[in-house]
Motif scaffolding. Sequence first.
Motif, PDB file in Angstrom:
ATOM      1  N   LEU A   5       0.826  -1.203   0.000  1.00 36.60           N
ATOM      2  CA  LEU A   5       0.000   0.000   0.000  1.00 36.60           C
ATOM      3  C   LEU A   5       0.860   1.253   0.000  1.00 36.60           C
ATOM      4  O   LEU A   5       0.609   2.201  -0.754  1.00 36.60           O
ATOM      5  CB  LEU A   5      -0.923  -0.014   1.219  1.00 36.60           C
ATOM      6  N   ILE A   6       1.897   1.264   0.819  1.00 37.35           N
ATOM      7  CA  ILE A   6       2.780   2.429   0.898  1.00 37.35           C
ATOM      8  C   ILE A   6       3.472   2.662  -0.443  1.00 37.35           C
ATOM      9  O   ILE A   6       3.575   3.785  -0.942  1.00 37.35           O
ATOM     10  CB  ILE A   6       3.817   2.232   2.026  1.00 37.35           C
ATOM     11  N   PHE A   7       3.938   1.565  -1.081  1.00 39.72           N
ATOM     12  CA  PHE A   7       4.602   1.668  -2.383  1.00 39.72           C
ATOM     13  C   PHE A   7       3.644   2.247  -3.425  1.00 39.72           C
ATOM     14  O   PHE A   7       4.021   3.081  -4.247  1.00 39.72           O
ATOM     15  CB  PHE A   7       5.103   0.292  -2.802  1.00 39.72           C
ATOM     16  N   HIS A   8       2.391   1.794  -3.384  1.00 44.41           N
ATOM     17  CA  HIS A   8       1.398   2.263  -4.347  1.00 44.41           C
ATOM     18  C   HIS A   8       1.142   3.760  -4.189  1.00 44.41           C
ATOM     19  O   HIS A   8       1.081   4.508  -5.182  1.00 44.41           O
ATOM     20  CB  HIS A   8       0.101   1.477  -4.141  1.00 44.41           C
ATOM     21  N   LEU A   9       1.016   4.208  -2.945  1.00 42.76           N
ATOM     22  CA  LEU A   9       0.763   5.625  -2.684  1.00 42.76           C
ATOM     23  C   LEU A   9       1.951   6.482  -3.113  1.00 42.76           C
ATOM     24  O   LEU A   9       1.790   7.560  -3.683  1.00 42.76           O
ATOM     25  CB  LEU A   9       0.460   5.838  -1.198  1.00 42.76           C
ATOM     26  N   LEU A  10       3.171   6.008  -2.821  1.00 40.71           N
ATOM     27  CA  LEU A  10       4.359   6.745  -3.238  1.00 40.71           C
ATOM     28  C   LEU A  10       4.433   6.853  -4.760  1.00 40.71           C
ATOM     29  O   LEU A  10       4.839   7.881  -5.328  1.00 40.71           O
ATOM     30  CB  LEU A  10       5.622   6.061  -2.691  1.00 40.71           C
ATOM     31  N   LEU A 342      -9.699   5.480  -2.390  1.00 41.73           N
ATOM     32  CA  LEU A 342     -10.258   5.499  -1.043  1.00 41.73           C
ATOM     33  C   LEU A 342     -10.824   4.136  -0.669  1.00 41.73           C
ATOM     34  O   LEU A 342     -10.597   3.614   0.431  1.00 41.73           O
ATOM     35  CB  LEU A 342     -11.340   6.579  -0.953  1.00 41.73           C
ATOM     36  N   PHE A 343     -11.564   3.535  -1.619  1.00 43.69           N
ATOM     37  CA  PHE A 343     -12.141   2.220  -1.364  1.00 43.69           C
ATOM     38  C   PHE A 343     -11.033   1.176  -1.193  1.00 43.69           C
ATOM     39  O   PHE A 343     -11.101   0.323  -0.302  1.00 43.69           O
ATOM     40  CB  PHE A 343     -13.064   1.827  -2.523  1.00 43.69           C
ATOM     41  N   LEU A 344     -10.021   1.254  -2.073  1.00 40.86           N
ATOM     42  CA  LEU A 344      -8.919   0.296  -1.987  1.00 40.86           C
ATOM     43  C   LEU A 344      -8.182   0.434  -0.657  1.00 40.86           C
ATOM     44  O   LEU A 344      -7.839  -0.567  -0.013  1.00 40.86           O
ATOM     45  CB  LEU A 344      -7.955   0.512  -3.159  1.00 40.86           C
ATOM     46  N   THR A 345      -7.951   1.692  -0.254  1.00 36.19           N
ATOM     47  CA  THR A 345      -7.267   1.924   1.026  1.00 36.19           C
ATOM     48  C   THR A 345      -8.086   1.373   2.190  1.00 36.19           C
ATOM     49  O   THR A 345      -7.550   0.721   3.095  1.00 36.19           O
ATOM     50  CB  THR A 345      -7.020   3.431   1.220  1.00 36.19           C
ATOM     51  N   ALA A 346      -9.402   1.660   2.175  1.00 36.83           N
ATOM     52  CA  ALA A 346     -10.264   1.169   3.252  1.00 36.83           C
ATOM     53  C   ALA A 346     -10.299  -0.357   3.267  1.00 36.83           C
ATOM     54  O   ALA A 346     -10.272  -0.989   4.342  1.00 36.83           O
ATOM     55  CB  ALA A 346     -11.675   1.729   3.085  1.00 36.83           C
ATOM     56  N   PHE A 347     -10.361  -0.958   2.070  1.00 36.30           N
ATOM     57  CA  PHE A 347     -10.402  -2.419   1.991  1.00 36.30           C
ATOM     58  C   PHE A 347      -9.115  -3.034   2.525  1.00 36.30           C
ATOM     59  O   PHE A 347      -9.131  -3.989   3.304  1.00 36.30           O
ATOM     60  CB  PHE A 347     -10.630  -2.846   0.537  1.00 36.30           C
ATOM     61  N   ILE A 348      -7.964  -2.453   2.092  1.00 36.31           N
ATOM     62  CA  ILE A 348      -6.667  -2.983   2.555  1.00 36.31           C
ATOM     63  C   ILE A 348      -6.520  -2.800   4.060  1.00 36.31           C
ATOM     64  O   ILE A 348      -6.038  -3.690   4.769  1.00 36.31           O
ATOM     65  CB  ILE A 348      -5.518  -2.293   1.788  1.00 36.31           C
ATOM     66  N   GLY A 350      -8.978  -2.570   6.311  1.00 37.70           N
ATOM     67  CA  GLY A 350      -9.862  -3.524   6.977  1.00 37.70           C
ATOM     68  C   GLY A 350      -9.316  -4.941   6.918  1.00 37.70           C
ATOM     69  O   GLY A 350      -9.371  -5.684   7.910  1.00 37.70           O
ATOM     70  N   LEU A 351      -8.764  -5.316   5.762  1.00 43.56           N
ATOM     71  CA  LEU A 351      -8.178  -6.650   5.615  1.00 43.56           C
ATOM     72  C   LEU A 351      -6.978  -6.814   6.551  1.00 43.56           C
ATOM     73  O   LEU A 351      -6.796  -7.874   7.169  1.00 43.56           O
ATOM     74  CB  LEU A 351      -7.753  -6.864   4.161  1.00 43.56           C
ATOM     75  N   HIS A 352      -6.177  -5.753   6.637  1.00 39.20           N
ATOM     76  CA  HIS A 352      -5.013  -5.791   7.538  1.00 39.20           C
ATOM     77  C   HIS A 352      -5.459  -5.984   8.992  1.00 39.20           C
ATOM     78  O   HIS A 352      -4.846  -6.764   9.738  1.00 39.20           O
ATOM     79  CB  HIS A 352      -4.219  -4.493   7.391  1.00 39.20           C
ATOM     80  N   LYS A 353      -6.524  -5.271   9.395  1.00 38.41           N
ATOM     81  CA  LYS A 353      -7.031  -5.415  10.771  1.00 38.41           C
ATOM     82  C   LYS A 353      -7.522  -6.836  11.022  1.00 38.41           C
ATOM     83  O   LYS A 353      -7.253  -7.415  12.084  1.00 38.41           O
ATOM     84  CB  LYS A 353      -8.164  -4.416  11.009  1.00 38.41           C
ATOM     85  N   VAL A 354      -8.253  -7.390  10.063  1.00 40.09           N
ATOM     86  CA  VAL A 354      -8.777  -8.750  10.225  1.00 40.09           C
ATOM     87  C   VAL A 354      -7.633  -9.757  10.332  1.00 40.09           C
ATOM     88  O   VAL A 354      -7.640 -10.642  11.207  1.00 40.09           O
ATOM     89  CB  VAL A 354      -9.706  -9.106   9.052  1.00 40.09           C
TER      90      VAL A 354
END
Length: 707
Positions: A5-10, A342-348, A350-354
């Motif tokens: 996720l961090i790589f994608h945002l950068l 935004l959706f991808l970030t929220a999904f990732i 949430g998945l990370h928390k689970v």
Amino acid sequence: MKQLLIFHLLFLILLTTESTEALNLAKKGCQERCGEVGIPFPFGIGEHCALDERYAVDCYSSIPYLSVFKNMEVMNVSLEQQTITVNASVNFDCKNRVLNSSQILISNIDFGGSGSPFLFSRLHNIFVAVGCGNAVIKDVDGTTVTGCSTTCSNDTFIDLKNCYGVGCCQATVPYHLQQFTLNSTRLERQGADGTCGSAFLVDEDSFLNGNFSLRFMSGDHYSVPISLFWPLARIYPQDVPTFKRPECTDVEFYLHDGTLEGYRKCQCSTSEEGNPYLPNGCRKTEKCMECERKGGLCSRSYSTEYDDATSQILSIPSCDIPFGPKSSLGVILGVSISLSLLFLTAFIYGLHKVITKTIEKRQKEKFFKRNGGLLLKQQEATDAGLIDKTILFTSKDLEMATDNYNENRILGRGGQGTVYKGMLADGRIVAVKKSKIVDESQLDQFINEVVILSQVNHRNVVKLLGCCLETEVPQLVSEFVPNGTLYDFIQDDAGEFQFSLNTRLQIATEVAGALSYLHSATSIPIYHRDIKTTNILLDEKYRAKVSDFGTSRFVSIDQTHLTTSVKGTFGYFDPEYFQSSQFTEKSDVYSFGVVLLELFTREKPISLTKFGEHRNLAIYFMLAMEEGRVMSVFDQVVVNEDSKGVLLAIANLATRCLSTNGKHRPTMKEVAIELEGIRMSHVPSTVEHPLMFTYNWSTSSFKETIN
């Protein structure tokens, strides 16, 4: 997943960001900074770097100086405000330190000279007077332009941060000044032997922001930060072509004498940034370039924004994007991409928390099994009385209780782990025993302690509140006993608490009662197997509590002994147990006998400073009994209480407890009853009574008469 996720945002940031050159505020090829102070054009460091010699700056040891005024220190240069803040030298004339009238001059600065570009800024300076009296500023014609007065008493505390008339006052500067004088009357420092006060012109920001203090240089000289206005130059016909640029405008204002003067002021537009005094020094801001990349135009309207880095209010131009097919498509794409991200970030997220919670849950389950959780369940299954008797704490509960196992919370360290002091959410103070990393062969020992303590309910046995098995190492939570161990109490030579015979008898009786309860009053007899003074705690009323059941074992009613590997503490070992590896209830009796000797002799069970038979307390005591000198072994404090009869009774009991043959030792119940009888019969008295006490031992008999 988080790294992806961090790589994608950068990557997205890199796609939407253009590299920009740093703004160059100095003339090309010239030094832009001296130390921490920026030096923008028209000022300059070095030859041909300034507009002319009046703007030349010298840099010595990373400190900039304005050379035209005999190297006056430069503190700041502002292009936006068109000011330069300098450390000006002030000459203060205070005749013999008794001030009726004084005069303060800004020396070495001829602002009235021909062609000088500097004025005292009326917008950025304030007038301040410190002391008791009044002070005014006069122009060169003697006209008063501003002033203020103060009041104070002998105990007035002068606070420059609250300069509103008590010991300190301030006033605005109403005109642009080139030269001025300060006159003061009775400006003294009350309560300081009539020493001089002070009056000065000072940069308002430096004064109000707490960055100001008078810097005395020598004699009556000191320095203050002053803001000078540099409106570039007076308008002369020969100067007009020099800055004939769109960014520059002519400004006119009145001086103190009513003369209308013309000056030139240059500035970049609200959509630009840079140095307007340099050729092509203004360029579009990053926000405007970003607006144009989106197909928009920078609007003439703007909003304001506070810049923390420069402590200035910035004008931010608005971006007008014309409505059309191209812009609509850009808006749609921008909104779609933003929503997708935004959706991808929220999904990732949430998945990370689970995943994190799942990993933590599995890890806790793994620790629970490894730390003997299944063994505890088996114990409960075989004994229905154990169900719901043991509270299982979570790892989070104990982390909060012990402040993440802070070193300052450690109560003690032992062979089986570390004990921390903690406070539960309901306010109860507890002791948390964090075991050492154990192998599976030791887990049954830990669970055994949990099971035993969950069944025990005796006032002289430490109460177990619960345990935690979902951490890396198992932990026990028990009641907190505040006064430390009996060993520390015995060996304390400070004498803060009177260690009387009655206190010792009470402690001995309580420990014996607790062991008697474990041996005979529980449903299944419990052998402690490690009775020693460090495992006996004292509460706030110095009542004894037996603790540390890590080596304890249940014994079936039809069993008379327990065969195990030898465990315990050297000095307290039952010799018979050491030889046969068969632990019986009489082995606890032997260990209690050593504790009894420690109580009444205040000697350690094993002394490293003694030799031979004197090193082992039990052996030394038995030899003293045989030789009829047992009184020399007892603590002289209790011997001096005129209690020899009681001491001989204690000696008799200890001798039977320490018998090498376990069959000749009394049971703990018999020991408890006998100690209770000795304690009840002992009535302290200041009157001496003759007492005859006869003691018969198995191999000898002696008689000792007390007169």
